[in-house]
Design a protein around this motif. Structure first.
Motif, PDB file in Angstrom:
ATOM      1  N   PHE B 155     -22.184  -9.786 -12.327  1.00  0.00           N
ATOM      2  CA  PHE B 155     -21.846  -8.583 -11.574  1.00  0.00           C
ATOM      3  C   PHE B 155     -20.591  -7.881 -12.084  1.00  0.00           C
ATOM      4  CE2 PHE B 155     -23.964 -10.712  -7.899  1.00  0.00           C
ATOM      5  CZ  PHE B 155     -24.965  -9.772  -7.756  1.00  0.00           C
ATOM      6  N   HIS B 156     -19.594  -8.689 -12.374  1.00  0.00           N
ATOM      7  CA  HIS B 156     -18.250  -8.150 -12.529  1.00  0.00           C
ATOM      8  C   HIS B 156     -17.902  -7.966 -13.999  1.00  0.00           C
ATOM      9  CE1 HIS B 156     -17.750  -8.899  -8.312  1.00  0.00           C
ATOM     10  NE2 HIS B 156     -17.974 -10.188  -8.472  1.00  0.00           N
ATOM     11  N   SER B 157     -17.553  -6.750 -14.405  1.00  0.00           N
ATOM     12  CA  SER B 157     -17.070  -6.579 -15.773  1.00  0.00           C
ATOM     13  C   SER B 157     -15.699  -7.241 -15.904  1.00  0.00           C
ATOM     14  CB  SER B 157     -17.057  -5.095 -16.160  1.00  0.00           C
ATOM     15  OG  SER B 157     -16.570  -4.334 -15.089  1.00  0.00           O
ATOM     16  N   VAL B 158     -14.861  -7.098 -14.887  1.00  0.00           N
ATOM     17  CA  VAL B 158     -13.652  -7.937 -14.810  1.00  0.00           C
ATOM     18  C   VAL B 158     -13.667  -8.629 -13.457  1.00  0.00           C
ATOM     19  CG1 VAL B 158     -11.140  -7.984 -14.695  1.00  0.00           C
ATOM     20  CG2 VAL B 158     -12.288  -6.515 -16.360  1.00  0.00           C
ATOM     21  N   ARG B 187      -7.317 -18.271 -21.891  1.00  0.00           N
ATOM     22  CA  ARG B 187      -7.106 -16.944 -22.500  1.00  0.00           C
ATOM     23  C   ARG B 187      -7.461 -16.966 -23.986  1.00  0.00           C
ATOM     24  NH1 ARG B 187      -1.974 -16.268 -18.829  1.00  0.00           N
ATOM     25  NH2 ARG B 187      -2.675 -14.635 -17.384  1.00  0.00           N
ATOM     26  N   ALA B 188      -7.133 -18.070 -24.620  1.00  0.00           N
ATOM     27  CA  ALA B 188      -7.519 -18.181 -26.031  1.00  0.00           C
ATOM     28  C   ALA B 188      -9.036 -18.202 -26.171  1.00  0.00           C
ATOM     29  CB  ALA B 188      -6.906 -19.448 -26.635  1.00  0.00           C
ATOM     30  N   MET B 189      -9.706 -18.860 -25.243  1.00  0.00           N
ATOM     31  CA  MET B 189     -11.169 -18.893 -25.280  1.00  0.00           C
ATOM     32  C   MET B 189     -11.740 -17.495 -25.063  1.00  0.00           C
ATOM     33  SD  MET B 189     -11.653 -22.469 -23.161  1.00  0.00           S
ATOM     34  CE  MET B 189     -13.431 -22.741 -23.323  1.00  0.00           C
ATOM     35  N   GLU B 190     -11.159 -16.764 -24.113  1.00  0.00           N
ATOM     36  CA  GLU B 190     -11.593 -15.397 -23.855  1.00  0.00           C
ATOM     37  C   GLU B 190     -11.436 -14.535 -25.108  1.00  0.00           C
ATOM     38  OE1 GLU B 190     -10.123 -13.434 -20.198  1.00  0.00           O
ATOM     39  OE2 GLU B 190      -9.512 -11.764 -21.485  1.00  0.00           O
ATOM     40  N   GLY B 198     -17.910  -9.300 -30.079  1.00  0.00           N
ATOM     41  CA  GLY B 198     -17.668  -7.883 -30.286  1.00  0.00           C
ATOM     42  C   GLY B 198     -17.623  -7.071 -29.006  1.00  0.00           C
ATOM     43  N   ARG B 199     -17.548  -7.754 -27.879  1.00  0.00           N
ATOM     44  CA  ARG B 199     -17.330  -7.052 -26.602  1.00  0.00           C
ATOM     45  C   ARG B 199     -16.579  -8.000 -25.676  1.00  0.00           C
ATOM     46  NH1 ARG B 199     -21.252  -9.187 -23.236  1.00  0.00           N
ATOM     47  NH2 ARG B 199     -22.802 -10.350 -24.445  1.00  0.00           N
ATOM     48  N   ASN B 200     -15.964  -7.392 -24.668  1.00  0.00           N
ATOM     49  CA  ASN B 200     -15.095  -8.159 -23.790  1.00  0.00           C
ATOM     50  C   ASN B 200     -15.886  -9.170 -22.951  1.00  0.00           C
ATOM     51  OD1 ASN B 200     -12.641  -8.823 -22.697  1.00  0.00           O
ATOM     52  ND2 ASN B 200     -12.867  -7.383 -20.972  1.00  0.00           N
TER      53      ASN B 200
END
Lengths: 273, 273, 273, 273
Positions: B155-158, B187-190, B198-200
């Motif tokens: 659901f959530h983009s962030v 955060r490193a994994m993200e 190639g996308r968030n």
């Protein structure tokens, strides 16, 4: 799927409690990122159940009641079941669910029952609370009642949880957070019971739990609901201990069960050898 | 009952968690009347699970994590099941248990799985955390992994819960309450995931939940256990709403189910009409 | 509700198993009024799970296996839990559910595990079944295995259920109903185990149960599913006995639990008395 | 453990139902190896619940009733819950338990309620059964009753299961297996209801189910217990179908839930951003 079915389903699932959209979650109107780190778990429980955040002093009283309810030891069947279930090779969630599933009318329901009784006494005819209590108990024993839920305890001559919770109601009453009428009521019930029985029958944890929830304005069924949330923590602890200790599936129950069947000689079965 | 059985039973049921004697209840050595009104529910949960009370700042972090986990809306199957079960005429405890029972590996287990992965990365060969993360993800995708639990959301983009929890870890790290290594790791994994795809692909609530519990030194299975305790509150709220609204047993599922049976002509039954 | 959601829901709920229309119910294509009174419960279970009615001799073998699995006494945790749960004031359905919920990997899962092993041995390299069995067991013990599920029993030097079920497979093999390969396999395993251990390690009920279900062509997960259906009857019987006898909520677990907490002197609580 | 505790535990666990000793298992006096292969599952259920094996014609009637109860499709909440739960990553036993747990007063309890009513009418004053039925219904509607459990159906103008079960009672009555009084009674109730309402209100499956169990002399609570055993098979089938089809955890519930919260503007939180 017909349009009627579609509308029916849509209507069945609507909710006041939580809104979830892209990047946005609200509990009862509050953005979740504002709640996280700013309100306590118990305040969040209150918000979900009541639709608004409590005053911090109200929350403190509810919190105390939940701390008092977390655990009653493995001779409490819900704890016993959670400790047994985990050894059977199920998930922690299944073990907790098995324990909660046993918090029925006789096990987890006492708080709710006492609370219904408190509200009944409050709403009965009369203006003097002590007289209403005396009349109610008179009737209870006349109708064959023996043990009044919320008073007396199998183990404890005085229940340390009950005394402490009543003290906290007194403090909150002095602070103007609650009115203190239910604390007075359960004490009047204790006095009347003690007078009748000729020995001390003190308020127990169920009685004090019900008094707190009544003071805080919860509906009676929530007494069981909130008890379940608190007790879930105790169930988790026992399940984890059982798992960590490597307890075996066999053992909690005696393996030399007494067999009491004393029927007839069984019927000869046609195909039996 | 043989003496051996008696000793076996006695041994099976011993516990470190709670002691109950006449007028005296202790959780992990603390008298219950000292806990009630003085420590929070979340601190009590910590005490039961860890054997000692937490520092208040540790407790605040755990509390935040639990607030974040209380509810995910009725499209979450555990909430849906609780809302349905109560309409079937069972107790509130049974409805909550039914929901919790569904928090299995695929539903409530993500936090535990992410946490196991974080500990695995921590313990893998190497000294540079970023290199360990990159190696781990390389291997994950090489072995056919597609969706890394704890990152990205349907659901959530962030995910607003994840951002807030990571902020709270940062604050606690600045305060010296935790070391912050798992917040860095997720955060490193993200970042690595985002680079690869190639996308968030942001950390989601499961990833942040796991990071908090790892920072606080919980064992991985407790990630599921603690999630269950938090979610129980959401289940209660939905069950109560369903009951209060007077929802009917029929309705949540379409009544014009598609029947896809396309077998053989059924065999003629000897006695059929 | 969007059309996409509507189609998704519609698709999620489609089923091959049962069709319900006005005045018309079909299980897998058969009108229910033709099944009622003409086929047995066990044949109906087979129909639902396999999509077709069994031959009566196949059904007899499945029926025998289910009769063998109905009850294992109150020292079996599922029975114990059902007997305890009903005293807590829940419904009979909740008590049965609590027992079934405990039939996890370690309790109700042995049949499934044995069955998976039988299929693994069948599919392993080689042409001679005895050689495949010997190789498999060699590897099992080399890898640190100690107790082979399906063989040996805590209580029974010879398990009367296992012997009888193997006999019934033999009869069905003679009748051409099944091929008998899995009965041969479990006997070869028993012989090999006995040779290795130097004492008799007979097939137990789980081993024979798995052999029957493999002979009948069931998928391994159904071994647990069918066991659950059979055991449900035993759980009901114990719950009803517990209720009829008026057993009390307290009693199944010792009330003088040993408290083993030996921690530190607890920390002084700020607000404690 | 004190001797008193030991005796209490020993007494709590005694049972009439099953005896387990080395190499020897008896259900209600019958050696298990004599039952296996010689009696049906339904006869074994009867034996466990009633203490004796039934006449084969009695068993056939019970069997027919259980076949009629196995499945009512996924719009039945117990089936829906089982199908949903298995997608959450729990065991088959947990999915079945979740479904059974929902067979509460409103869902699985109708048979029991109708049966209690049948016994009440039987024991009411009067000699003429039709008059007793008329009086009972008169009172039911006078007291505000609207839908009489056991009669009428949301989907089915005529319930094919009910008709077939009543026919089987008629056959068994002609055979002298049962007396047929409850079949007469539910038909009299149907006639009286239809006369009152001015349209056909036929016996449904719950009414016929209750009539069969009353004819066979079961106690009313067993009506729910036996229904649970039958329905468990349908739950297994739906859980297995859901698993085999690889259904996803998300999907059964609309993901565009309507949010109806219309409260106040939420209170400003002290720490909120």
């Amino acid at each position: 799927m017909s349009n009627e079915t579609r509308e029916h389903i849509r209507d069945w699932w609507r909710t006041d409690i939580v809104n979830v959209e892209d990047g946005n979650i609200r509990y009862r109107g509050y953005a979740i990122e504002d709640l996280i780190g700013n309100v306590s778990l118990v305040e969040t429980i209150w918000l979900l159940l009541r639709g608004e955040l409590p005053d911090p002093k109200q929350a403190r009283l509810l919190e105390a009641t939940m701390v008092a309810s977390v655990n009653a030891g493995p001779m409490s069947p819900s704890c016993a079941i959670a400790a047994m279930a985990i050894t059977c090779g199920v998930g922690l969630n299944n073990a907790i669910a098995s324990g909660i599933n046993a918090l029925g009318d006789t096990h987890g329901g006492a708080g709710q029952q006492v609370m219904e009784r408190l509200l009944l006494i409050r709403d009965s005819d009369g203006t003097d609370m002590h007289a209403k209590v005396a009349t109610h108990l008179e009737q209870f024993f006349e109708e064959g009642g023996r043990f009044l839920p919320g008073f007396g305890h199998r183990f404890h001559s005085v229940d340390p949880r009950a005394q402490r919770l009543l003290e906290l109601i007194d403090e909150a009453t002095a602070d103007g957070v609650v009115q203190g009428e239910y604390a007075k009521m359960v004490r009047a019930m204790e006095a009347e019971l003690t007078r009748r029985k000729g020995r001390n029958i003190p308020v127990n944890v169920d009685g004090a739990f019900a008094a707190v929830l009544a003071e805080l304005g919860f509906a009676a069924p929530l007494a069981r609901g909130i008890f379940v949330l608190a007790r879930a923590a105790g169930l988790l602890a026992h399940a984890v201990e059982s798992q960590t200790e490597g307890r075996r599936i066999k053992g909690p129950v005696p393996d030399d069960i007494m067999y009491t069947y004393s029927g007839h000689a069984p019927r000869a079965l046609p195909g039996a050898q």
